[in-house]
Design an enzyme around this catalytic site. Sequence first.
Site, PDB file in Angstrom:
ATOM      1  CG  ASP A 204      -5.960  -1.829   9.141  1.00  0.00           C
ATOM      2  OD1 ASP A 204      -6.224  -0.642   8.895  1.00  0.00           O
ATOM      3  OD2 ASP A 204      -5.962  -2.307  10.304  1.00  0.00           O
ATOM      4  CD  GLU A 263      -3.358   2.200   8.306  1.00  0.00           C
ATOM      5  OE1 GLU A 263      -3.875   3.208   8.781  1.00  0.00           O
ATOM      6  OE2 GLU A 263      -3.547   1.052   8.752  1.00  0.00           O
TER       7      GLU A 263
END
Length: 533
Positions: A204, A263
Site C-alpha cells: 500500500d 501501489e
Amino acid sequence: MPCDTGHDWWRSAVIYQVYPRSFADSNGDGVGDLPGITSRLPYLADLGVDAIWLSPFYPSAHEDGGYDIIDFRDVDPLFGNLDDFDALVARAKRLGLRVLVDLVPNHTSRHHPWFLESRASRTAARRNWYIWADPAKDGGPPNNWRAVTGGSAWTLDEATGQYYMHSFFAAQPDLNWRNPNVREAMAEIMRFWLDRGIDGFRVDMIDYLLKDEALRDEPVDDKGWYDHPLAKYQLNQWGVVDIMRGLRRVVDGYPGARILLGEVESRLPIDVLVRYYGTAGQLDVLHLPFNFWLLFLPWQSAALERFITDYDAAVPEGAVPNWVLGNHDVPRPATRLGVAQARAAMVLLLTLRGAPVVYYGDELGMPNVPIPPERIQDPWSAALPGGGRDPARTPMRWNGGPTAGFCPEHAVPWLPVGDGLETVNVEDQRQDPRSMLALTKALLTLRRARPALRDGSLRCIQGPPGIIAFSRVLHEERFLVALNTTDGTLDMPLPPGTVGVVRLSSAMDRTGTCSALRLRAHEACVLEWVHRS
Ligand code: NOJ
C-alpha cells in the site's frame, strides 16, 4: 492443476483482487470472511486467473475499510482466524492459485500498540516510530502538507503538544521509515506471512514512505494548491526506491518467486512510476509497480493509444507492465465507462502486454451500487459524494437471490447488493454464452493458450480515428486487437496480403475470417493475423 513452480509465473499472471468484506459470507453475519473466500476458490480457478490478492483482513478499527491495522500478524475475528487463513492458502495451492496479501507499511491504526506507546510521551521508547513535529510559530501544523483525504496531514496531540503526520485519515498515523527499527519490524511481518506460504504482497502507498526530512512546504500554485502525484516533498523521495529494495530482499530470500506489487499515486507521471522497477539490467525494486492510468484516461482512442505506447516503451527492458481497470477505490468500469465499453475494456485489459489486475465482480460487469445515506460505511464519503468508495465495494453477486448468494437470506449484507440482479450474477451469466462472465473466461482461456497474447511484443497500429488497435507478436504467432471506442460502426483495414481469423469478439457472437474488420459500436475483437496463402 499444480502450481507453476517457475520463477516467471507472475510475468504474465492475471491477478484477481478479492475485497474480503464483500466476497462471500460463510457465517451469516453479513460480512464476507476467509472461509467464504476459500469456498469460492474453485470459481476463480475455473475462471482462469493465476493469483488472488486479498485486501486487508487484519485486526483493525475499521476506520478505513481495514487499511487501519491494529495487528499486522493476525486475522480480524470478523474475517476468521489464522487457521482459516492457512486453510485458504492450502486450498488455493491445490487449485493452482497464487495468493498475495496486502502489506500496509506506511501507517498503522491510531489504536495500534506501537502508536499508543509512541503518543504516551515525548520521551516514549517508540516516539520516533512515527513522525512527530512541533507546531509552527503560530501554533498551527508544522507545514502545508495535505492528507490525501483532504485537510492538513498533521493532527495535534494535545497531551504532548506535538503534531503527528498522516498521509491519509488522522486515524492512520504514518510510520517513520527513517527509523531502522520500523524497517526491521516490517520485514519481520513480511516473513511471518511468507512463512505461511504466500506468494507475495500488494504493498500500500509505497511512494509515501519517505518524506522530506526538513519538512519543507510543498510549492503551491496561485490558488494555494498542489497535486499529490506531483508533490515535491511529501512523497516519491529518492530513498523510497532503496526502502523497496530492502523489501525486495526479504521476498527474494524465499524460494520460488514471491512478488511485490506496489501501489503508487494513481496519476504518477510515467517516468516516476517506472523508477520503481529499478533499471534494465538491475530490476531489483518492485516486480510490478501499479499502473492506474486506465482508471482515469478518457475512453478515447487517441488518449489510450498515446498512453499505451508511451508506457510500454518506458517500462525498462525485461520488466513487466501492469494494467488495472477497477479496484476498491474507484467507480466500477460498467458505471464509469458504460456497460458495452466495460466489455471492450476487459478485452483491452486482458490482451495488453503485462500482468493485469481484475477487480472482483468486474468479470460480471457489476455496476456501482447506490448506497442510501444511512448505510454508508466509507469515512471518505464526505468528500466523495454518493457513498464514497462504497458503491464499488458491494457484495459479490453469486446468484439472483435477494442477498445475491453472498450471505444467507436471513442476514443483512454489510452493503446493499443493488439492482439488476437478474442478469448480473454468476449463476445466470454461466448459462449465457454471451455474458460478460463468458467473455472474461474466454479471454483468460485464449490468453493461457496463446503465448503471443501472454508474452508477445506490443505495437500500436494506426487505425481510423475512434479505433485503438495493436499487435501482439511472438515468433510466428501474430494477433491483432482492435477496439471501437465510439457509438458508431467503424472499419479497421488489415494490411494488404493479410487476413484475420476472429478468435473473439466482445459481443461473443462472431467467428470467421475477414480481410477488413467492421467493428460495431464499442466492440472489441481479437484476430489471429495470418498472411493470405
Ligand atoms: C490505498 C488503498 O487502496 C485505500 O483503500 C486505502 O484507504 C489507502 N491506501 C490508505 O491505506
